[in-house]
Design a protein around this motif. Structure first.
Motif, PDB file in Angstrom:
ATOM      1  N   GLU A  19      20.258 -62.958 -14.460  1.00  0.00           N
ATOM      2  CA  GLU A  19      19.733 -62.023 -15.234  1.00  0.00           C
ATOM      3  C   GLU A  19      18.438 -61.153 -14.612  1.00  0.00           C
ATOM      4  N   ARG A  20      17.698 -61.991 -13.585  1.00  0.00           N
ATOM      5  CA  ARG A  20      16.841 -61.423 -12.788  1.00  0.00           C
ATOM      6  C   ARG A  20      17.435 -60.277 -11.600  1.00  0.00           C
ATOM      7  N   ALA A  21      18.606 -60.813 -11.165  1.00  0.00           N
ATOM      8  CA  ALA A  21      19.263 -60.000 -10.414  1.00  0.00           C
ATOM      9  C   ALA A  21      19.889 -58.844 -10.956  1.00  0.00           C
ATOM     10  N   GLY A  22      19.976 -59.009 -12.190  1.00  0.00           N
ATOM     11  CA  GLY A  22      20.621 -57.667 -12.963  1.00  0.00           C
ATOM     12  C   GLY A  22      19.722 -56.662 -13.070  1.00  0.00           C
ATOM     13  N   LYS A  23      18.356 -57.199 -13.331  1.00  0.00           N
ATOM     14  CA  LYS A  23      16.907 -56.348 -13.526  1.00  0.00           C
ATOM     15  C   LYS A  23      16.595 -55.552 -12.380  1.00  0.00           C
ATOM     16  N   LEU A  24      16.865 -56.313 -11.103  1.00  0.00           N
ATOM     17  CA  LEU A  24      16.491 -55.948  -9.682  1.00  0.00           C
ATOM     18  C   LEU A  24      17.412 -54.751  -9.502  1.00  0.00           C
ATOM     19  N   TYR A  25      18.689 -54.895  -9.881  1.00  0.00           N
ATOM     20  CA  TYR A  25      19.579 -53.963  -9.316  1.00  0.00           C
ATOM     21  C   TYR A  25      19.259 -52.833 -10.150  1.00  0.00           C
ATOM     22  N   LEU A  26      19.055 -52.849 -11.122  1.00  0.00           N
ATOM     23  CA  LEU A  26      18.960 -51.534 -12.335  1.00  0.00           C
ATOM     24  C   LEU A  26      17.503 -50.803 -11.660  1.00  0.00           C
ATOM     25  N   GLU A  27      16.518 -51.671 -11.179  1.00  0.00           N
ATOM     26  CA  GLU A  27      15.225 -51.145 -10.652  1.00  0.00           C
ATOM     27  C   GLU A  27      15.559 -50.320  -9.492  1.00  0.00           C
ATOM     28  N   LEU A  28      16.500 -50.876  -8.525  1.00  0.00           N
ATOM     29  CA  LEU A  28      16.815 -50.447  -7.335  1.00  0.00           C
ATOM     30  C   LEU A  28      17.625 -49.205  -7.659  1.00  0.00           C
ATOM     31  N   ARG A  29      18.307 -49.170  -8.386  1.00  0.00           N
ATOM     32  CA  ARG A  29      19.237 -47.890  -8.770  1.00  0.00           C
ATOM     33  C   ARG A  29      18.276 -46.764  -9.312  1.00  0.00           C
ATOM     34  N   ASP A  30      17.207 -47.164 -10.036  1.00  0.00           N
ATOM     35  CA  ASP A  30      16.616 -46.210 -10.305  1.00  0.00           C
ATOM     36  C   ASP A  30      15.685 -45.462  -9.332  1.00  0.00           C
ATOM     37  N   LYS A  31      15.280 -46.449  -8.304  1.00  0.00           N
ATOM     38  CA  LYS A  31      14.650 -45.938  -7.298  1.00  0.00           C
ATOM     39  C   LYS A  31      15.164 -44.906  -6.511  1.00  0.00           C
ATOM     40  N   PHE A  43      23.940 -33.936  -7.761  1.00  0.00           N
ATOM     41  CA  PHE A  43      24.372 -35.133  -8.003  1.00  0.00           C
ATOM     42  C   PHE A  43      23.716 -36.531  -7.724  1.00  0.00           C
ATOM     43  N   PRO A  44      22.513 -36.625  -8.303  1.00  0.00           N
ATOM     44  CA  PRO A  44      21.585 -37.892  -7.554  1.00  0.00           C
ATOM     45  C   PRO A  44      22.166 -39.284  -8.258  1.00  0.00           C
ATOM     46  N   ASP A  45      22.848 -39.258  -9.415  1.00  0.00           N
ATOM     47  CA  ASP A  45      23.413 -40.419 -10.021  1.00  0.00           C
ATOM     48  C   ASP A  45      24.643 -40.933  -9.109  1.00  0.00           C
ATOM     49  N   GLU A  46      25.396 -39.944  -8.724  1.00  0.00           N
ATOM     50  CA  GLU A  46      26.493 -40.207  -7.950  1.00  0.00           C
ATOM     51  C   GLU A  46      26.182 -40.776  -6.341  1.00  0.00           C
ATOM     52  N   LEU A  47      24.963 -40.160  -5.869  1.00  0.00           N
ATOM     53  CA  LEU A  47      24.560 -40.771  -4.637  1.00  0.00           C
ATOM     54  C   LEU A  47      23.910 -41.938  -4.793  1.00  0.00           C
ATOM     55  N   ALA A  48      23.220 -42.203  -5.741  1.00  0.00           N
ATOM     56  CA  ALA A  48      22.603 -43.521  -6.022  1.00  0.00           C
ATOM     57  C   ALA A  48      23.550 -44.821  -5.927  1.00  0.00           C
ATOM     58  N   ASP A  49      24.820 -44.439  -6.683  1.00  0.00           N
ATOM     59  CA  ASP A  49      25.724 -45.374  -6.804  1.00  0.00           C
ATOM     60  C   ASP A  49      26.675 -45.585  -5.409  1.00  0.00           C
ATOM     61  N   GLU A  50      26.660 -44.446  -4.733  1.00  0.00           N
ATOM     62  CA  GLU A  50      27.067 -44.488  -3.440  1.00  0.00           C
ATOM     63  C   GLU A  50      26.426 -45.193  -2.347  1.00  0.00           C
ATOM     64  N   VAL A  51      25.198 -45.457  -2.609  1.00  0.00           N
ATOM     65  CA  VAL A  51      24.246 -46.129  -1.685  1.00  0.00           C
ATOM     66  C   VAL A  51      24.507 -47.572  -1.943  1.00  0.00           C
ATOM     67  N   LEU A  52      24.517 -47.946  -3.256  1.00  0.00           N
ATOM     68  CA  LEU A  52      24.744 -49.325  -3.856  1.00  0.00           C
ATOM     69  C   LEU A  52      25.967 -49.774  -3.162  1.00  0.00           C
ATOM     70  N   ASP A  53      26.904 -48.929  -3.554  1.00  0.00           N
ATOM     71  CA  ASP A  53      28.245 -49.411  -3.034  1.00  0.00           C
ATOM     72  C   ASP A  53      28.270 -49.746  -1.400  1.00  0.00           C
ATOM     73  N   ARG A  54      27.705 -48.895  -0.658  1.00  0.00           N
ATOM     74  CA  ARG A  54      28.018 -49.037   0.629  1.00  0.00           C
ATOM     75  C   ARG A  54      27.030 -50.385   1.029  1.00  0.00           C
ATOM     76  N   THR A  55      26.006 -50.603   0.715  1.00  0.00           N
ATOM     77  CA  THR A  55      25.277 -51.598   0.772  1.00  0.00           C
ATOM     78  C   THR A  55      25.834 -52.811   0.219  1.00  0.00           C
ATOM     79  N   ALA A  56      26.545 -52.782  -0.879  1.00  0.00           N
ATOM     80  CA  ALA A  56      27.272 -54.184  -1.053  1.00  0.00           C
ATOM     81  C   ALA A  56      28.505 -54.585  -0.280  1.00  0.00           C
ATOM     82  N   ARG A  57      29.155 -53.366   0.000  1.00  0.00           N
ATOM     83  CA  ARG A  57      30.247 -53.542   1.118  1.00  0.00           C
ATOM     84  C   ARG A  57      29.830 -54.313   2.251  1.00  0.00           C
TER      85      ARG A  57
END
Lengths: 183, 245
Positions: A19-31, A43-57
């Motif tokens: 649950e805490r990881a989920g909260k931190l994930y959303l905070e990071l996405r907002d940032k 398209f800042p939404d798409e770019l934020a998701d792209e960063v998270l996706d590349r980081t996760a990979r």
């Protein structure tokens, strides 16, 4: 896109507990979203998701990451550079759309937002309502905030966090109320 | 750039920092949650300034670049509504009837507010008693007089001690106003206090005790209302101004 498996690596890196990881994930996405908005990227939404996706990979591939936020910042800078370089035409088109959208917003009567604000302020506890109106009052803003912090006997940081939380609550309430009005 | 100042943050949001300055600030943004909050706060201030017409043409243009998403546009709508809020609220008849329909809700909230005010007042009075039996330094008295006309600009000024904790406000009341509600509305803040019903004294004066903290320095009006605070008829309005010295 990396998909759920990659996302899991990122979540695990953020916190042990789900649950805490989920909260931190959303905070990071907002940032990230704010980072791209303040960088005036399309398209800042798409770019934020792209960063998270590349980081996760990268995490999934076994990359050693000591400071996740610094790592994410590095990826975000890269994504921003690519976005601004390769999507110049797209950006220009987007700005035109944003400008058109803004002029529509400004041309509309603000009654709906104003009425919703009134309703939403009414839903806040009196001390919270007084705080937000005082904190964001137009005149003598800095002096006002010093006085307010002293009155409440809290630090200016604590006051700012409290005001920010209230403003977000108020904005979310206004958004919901305006949606209801439209129906 | 060492420690980014408030002015640096504002320049960042306006897109006016050099690349190295911007990157330094952004790095901090990712690593320091308190700094991130400060930038978010500065963005709201910028939107408020935009809504209040306080930006130059070039600054306005830069702010408009930040409005590319529906969420950002919503923030501006809220800023615009907040900028207009105290003014609209005070214009007689400017609110549609829909607001009247919410009176019941507001009345219920008022009851809570009243309870809060009373408990606040009780604690203030308690503080007054414990600090000084004679009341010196913790209580200030304001005697209001009716203005010549409602639109009159005459506004008595009161200097009160910064240590005053309770204000004793006296205002003349018509003989038929034996029991009224009172409210204080402050410039730029709207209604900051209400209480009632309050009885007129034998001398034809209403006495209202108000926590000093709710009456900030600036211009105010004491309103006498002939019924429930959000639906009652306005009997009288007494403008006054307060400054702490």
């Amino acid at each position: 896109m990396g998909g759920p498996l990659h996302l899991k690596s990122l979540l695990v890196h953020l916190a042990d507990e789900g649950e805490r990881a989920g909260k931190l994930y959303l905070e990071l996405r907002d940032k990230l979203l704010r980072f791209f908005i303040w960088s005036r990227c399309p398209f800042p939404d798409e770019l934020a998701d792209e960063v998270l996706d590349r980081t996760a990979r990268r995490l999934d591939e076994g990359e050693e990451v000591v400071n996740l936020h610094s790592f994410v910042f590095g990826v975000a800078r890269l994504v921003r550079r690519e976005a601004l370089e390769t999507h110049a035409r797209r950006e220009s088109k987007h700005r035109e759309m944003a400008a058109a959208s803004l002029s529509t917003t400004q041309g509309e009567p603000h009654d709906s937002a104003a009425l919703c604000l009134e309703k939403c302020l009414g839903k806040l506890p009196p001390e919270a309502r007084a705080l937000i109106l005082d904190y964001y009052a137009g005149e003598a803003r800095d002096r006002n905030r010093v006085r307010l912090a002293a009155q409440l006997n809290i630090s200016s940081h604590a006051l700012r966090n409290r005001a920010l939380r209230l403003r977000k609550t108020l904005t979310a309430c206004v958004a919901t109320c305006m949606q209801k009005d439209r129906r | 750039m060492s420690e980014p100042s408030g002015a640096d943050i504002r320049r960042y949001l306006l897109g006016q920092l050099s690349d190295p300055e911007r990157e330094q600030l952004e790095q901090r943004l990712f690593e320091d949650a308190a700094f991130d909050a400060a930038v978010q706060d500065a963005e709201l201030d910028l939107l408020d300034d935009y809504a209040r017409g306080r930006l130059s043409e070039s600054e306005k243009k830069h702010v408009e670049e930040l409005l590319a998403t529906p969420d950002q546009q919503l923030k501006l709508r809220v800023a615009q509504a907040m900028a207009a809020w105290p003014v609209r609220r005070r214009e007689p008849g400017s609110w549609p009837l829909r607001v009247a329909a919410s009176v019941a809700v507001v009345a219920a909230l008022s009851a809570l507010w009243l309870g809060w005010n009373h408990s606040q007042l009780r604690s203030e009075l308690q503080a007054q008693k414990s600090l000084s039996p004679a009341g010196a330094g913790v209580q200030a008295s304001l005697s209001l007089v009716a203005p010549a006309t409602r639109s009159s600009h005459s506004r008595p000024q009161f200097s009160i001690s910064p240590t005053a904790q309770v204000l004793k406000i006296e205002a003349p009341a018509e003989p038929d106003a034996t029991e009224v509600w009172v409210a204080i509305e402050s410039s730029g803040r709207g209604r900051v206090f209400q209480a009632g019903p309050i009885r007129r004294t034998g001398g034809g004066v209403l006495v209202v005790w108000v926590p000093a903290a709710v009456v900030a320095d600036g211009e105010h009006e004491l309103l006498l209302l002939g019924g429930q605070p959000d639906a009652g008829e306005l009997i009288a309005a007494y403008p006054f101004a307060v400054s702490r010295r």
